[in-house]
Scaffold this active site. Structure first.
Site, PDB file in Angstrom:
ATOM      1  N   LYS A 112       3.894 -41.006 -21.775  1.00 41.53           N
ATOM      2  CA  LYS A 112       3.515 -39.848 -22.586  1.00 41.53           C
ATOM      3  C   LYS A 112       4.767 -39.073 -23.031  1.00 41.53           C
ATOM      4  O   LYS A 112       4.919 -38.753 -24.212  1.00 41.53           O
ATOM      5  CB  LYS A 112       2.582 -38.937 -21.781  1.00 41.53           C
ATOM      6  CG  LYS A 112       2.069 -37.753 -22.573  1.00 41.53           C
ATOM      7  CD  LYS A 112       1.275 -36.802 -21.718  1.00 41.53           C
ATOM      8  CE  LYS A 112       2.180 -36.044 -20.785  1.00 41.53           C
ATOM      9  NZ  LYS A 112       1.515 -35.035 -19.976  1.00 41.53           N
TER      10      LYS A 112
ATOM     11  N   ASP B 182      -1.964 -36.942 -24.019  1.00 40.91           N
ATOM     12  CA  ASP B 182      -2.006 -35.977 -22.920  1.00 40.91           C
ATOM     13  C   ASP B 182      -3.468 -35.644 -22.643  1.00 40.91           C
ATOM     14  O   ASP B 182      -4.381 -36.265 -23.198  1.00 40.91           O
ATOM     15  CB  ASP B 182      -1.172 -34.733 -23.256  1.00 40.91           C
ATOM     16  CG  ASP B 182      -1.812 -33.895 -24.355  1.00 40.91           C
ATOM     17  OD1 ASP B 182      -2.857 -34.310 -24.923  1.00 40.91           O
ATOM     18  OD2 ASP B 182      -1.289 -32.809 -24.657  1.00 40.91           O
TER      19      ASP B 182
END
Ligand code: SF4
Length: 215
Positions: free
Chosen positions: A122, A140
């Site tokens: 991420k 996320d």
């Protein structure tokens, strides 16, 4: 079930119209600053991170300067960000690696970024898409929730969600799409009480139709 590609593009267009200013909400002026801010943002709000980096970056905004801090000094700067011991350790270790192996510049690939301590997929995707011009969708908590509620994805984990979003949206939508979904998630499609009555996407939303399984 995922929506069709045609509907997914309409969703993208509506999101662009709704949030014309969608962008990273972390403050940074260089790729290295974004990397540090993104490491700090795990389990912390962007508002809090921006307060911390405003002070930290005044004197320590390059890897050369950062490695002059001791672990304890670093912890003092970042203690309000949560999980601060690990974050301090990772930022110092990542800065040393950037100096030793990358000539002081952050790695220029997602794979390279992921070799740095504290940098998972991420974080690497956030940095790559914002400062390296590499198309990527960082998934996320907001992107995961919103895309699965809508039906842009139909997945139980972030990796699969990322793959499905990359499949349903053309590549030139990925990086902006990440910001658009975060803006929707923070402002309208909130975790506990989604504000569906204010949402421009009810016509396309699986959750709104009562079909959502992931919540
Ligand atoms: S209609 Fe409701 S659940 Fe669907 S995206 Fe909008 S706010 Fe979220």
């Amino acid at each position: 079930m995922q929506m069709t590609r045609e509907d997914a593009l309409k969703v993208y267009e509506i999101l662009e119209e709704t949030f014309p200013d969608a962008r990273a909400e972390l403050d940074y002026t260089t790729p290295y600053e974004l990397l540090v801010a993104t490491i700090l943002s795990a389990q912390c709000t962007d508002v809090r991170v921006n307060k911390v980096t405003k002070v930290l970056f005044e004197n320590y905004n390059t890897p050369e300067k950062m490695v002059t801090l001791s672990q304890e000094e670093m912890e003092d700067y970042v203690h309000s960000c949560g999980v601060y011991r690990n974050k301090a350790k990772n930022i110092l270790a990542a800065s040393r690696i950037i100096l030793d192996r990358y000539d002081g510049e952050i790695p220029d690939t997602i794979e390279g970024l992921m070799t740095l301590p504290g940098v998972g997929r991420k974080t690497a995707n956030v940095v790559a898409s914002n400062v390296l011009d590499i198309p990527a969708i960082a998934v996320d908590t907001h992107v995961f929730r919103v895309s699965n509620r809508l039906g842009l994805a139909d997945a139980k984990n972030v990796d699969k969600t990322e793959k499905q979003l990359m499949d349903i949206w053309p590549e030139d939508c990925w990086s902006k799409g990440h910001h658009l979904l975060i803006f929707l998630g923070r402002r309208i499609c909130k975790s506990q009480n989604p504000l569906c009555e204010e949402c421009p996407l009810t016509d396309y939303c699986k959750y709104y139709r009562g079909e959502d399984a992931n919540g």
